[in-house]
Design a protein around this motif. Structure first.
Motif, PDB file in Angstrom:
ATOM      1  N   THR A 143       0.858  -1.179   0.000  1.00  0.00           N
ATOM      2  CA  THR A 143       0.000   0.000   0.000  1.00  0.00           C
ATOM      3  C   THR A 143       0.896   1.230   0.000  1.00  0.00           C
ATOM      4  O   THR A 143       2.113   1.133   0.176  1.00  0.00           O
ATOM      5  N   LYS A 144       0.307   2.406  -0.190  1.00  0.00           N
ATOM      6  CA  LYS A 144       1.084   3.637  -0.225  1.00  0.00           C
ATOM      7  C   LYS A 144       1.868   3.809   1.074  1.00  0.00           C
ATOM      8  O   LYS A 144       1.335   3.643   2.165  1.00  0.00           O
ATOM      9  N   GLY A 145       3.147   4.125   0.906  1.00  0.00           N
ATOM     10  CA  GLY A 145       4.007   4.328   2.065  1.00  0.00           C
ATOM     11  C   GLY A 145       4.766   3.098   2.503  1.00  0.00           C
ATOM     12  O   GLY A 145       5.587   3.164   3.424  1.00  0.00           O
ATOM     13  N   ASP A 146       4.516   1.944   1.849  1.00  0.00           N
ATOM     14  CA  ASP A 146       5.227   0.717   2.206  1.00  0.00           C
ATOM     15  C   ASP A 146       6.590   0.645   1.529  1.00  0.00           C
ATOM     16  O   ASP A 146       6.806   1.232   0.461  1.00  0.00           O
ATOM     17  N   VAL A 147       7.489  -0.111   2.140  1.00  0.00           N
ATOM     18  CA  VAL A 147       8.790  -0.421   1.551  1.00  0.00           C
ATOM     19  C   VAL A 147       8.910  -1.944   1.479  1.00  0.00           C
ATOM     20  O   VAL A 147       8.803  -2.628   2.504  1.00  0.00           O
TER      21      VAL A 147
END
Length: 318
Positions: A143-147
């Protein structure tokens, strides 16, 4: 369905031994292979008291991710180290560019392939609707913001967990980069993805071979660091720091104070108002007052109350 678990002793990171429990569990009629149960993940990250994703992964707030971009890895490392978290840094990377990568860890553990195990995992994954080789499966949960953080056991030739196609897919899903204890290919094409960066052991022209995804959002080891799903990842020129989710706010808050303290100290020493020894030791009431006055004159540095300053100076974990 009865829970089937396969336990193994993970590699040692420092003095810590992590027991990984990998298997299948029943949920909404869909068997989720390779992952920890929500209960197990919550147990391993029980110190986190904030919001969680549906699968139990800690959800470090977006505003904290933004704040983390303004602090240095060195300062954050010092806070963690002083709190006893001594196995959270991994160095020795090659990167696509100099851009930092900040976000929440989605972890993947790869192992050398064994034909019978690899075939079974691929067959089960395809039955669940998963596409491509197993190195693409972690991308589905981003999801957005994941690494995307992958333990590729340091493999380079044949250890290319990502090429240009997967890199574009990762960036479109997460808006972020990757940390691979393994390799990547298509360096020139990846370099052309604006805003994307990858921290890898090396680049290599080979395709991925003889590697199988054995754990998705499980504890992993990256170099000498222990990484849990949801950890705050800070990747920069020094290396990669993995901050446990429950430590993210105090670490970033303390590192922010160090940035302010250093800027204040540099100015005070340069102008001759205070000596280096005075700045680098416990502050007197006079210096504390001078610091708070200085903050009012420099709003870009943020603000602090006297109580917050006293608490920070008293903790002295920086």
């Amino acid at each position: 369905m009865t829970i089937a678990r396969i336990a193994r002793i993970a590699r040692i990171a420092g003095a810590a031994v992590v027991l990984l429990t990998i298997g299948s569990f029943e949920g909404s009629g869909d068997t989720q292979a390779q992952t920890l149960s929500k209960e197990e993940l919550t147990f391993l990250t029980q110190a986190w008291q904030g919001e969680r994703f549906e699968d139990g992964r800690p959800r470090v707030p977006d505003d904290l991710l933004e704040r983390a971009r303004a602090v240095g890895i060195d300062d954050a490392w010092t806070v963690l180290n002083n709190e006893g978290y001594v196995n959270q840094f991994a160095g020795g990377w090659k990167t696509v560019n100099d851009a930092p990568v900040i976000g929440r860890a989605v972890t993947a553990m790869f192992m050398p392939s064994r034909p019978d195990v690899h075939a079974g995992i691929r067959e089960r994954g395809q039955a669940q609707g998963r596409q491509g080789d197993t190195n693409a499966w972690p991308i589905e949960v981003l999801t957005k913001g994941d690494v995307y953080v992958a333990d590729g056991f340091g493999k380079v030739a044949g250890g290319t967990l990502m090429g240009a196609t997967l890199a574009n897919s990762i960036f479109s899903k997460s808006g972020n980069g990757v940390v691979f204890d393994g390799a990547a290919r298509d360096l020139d094409a990846i370099h052309a993805i604006e805003g994307f960066n990858a921290f890898v052991r090396d680049f290599h022209p080979s395709f991925l071979e003889s590697m199988t995804l054995m754990g998705l959002n499980t504890p992993v080891r990256i170099g000498e660091a222990v990484v849990l799903p949801g950890d705050l990842v800070m990747a920069g020129r020094e290396g990669v720091l993995f901050i446990p989710a429950h430590m993210a706010e105090p670490v970033i808050a303390t590192a922010e104070f160090v940035v302010r303290k250093d800027a204040f100290g540099f100015e005070m020493v340069r102008t001759g108002r205070y000596a280096t020894g005075q700045i680098d030791s416990q502050w007197t009431d006079e210096i504390k007052t001078a610091f708070l006055d200085w903050l009012e004159q420099h709003p870009e540095q943020g603000s602090m109350t006297r109580e917050e300053l006293d608490a920070m100076m008293g903790r002295r974990t920086w």
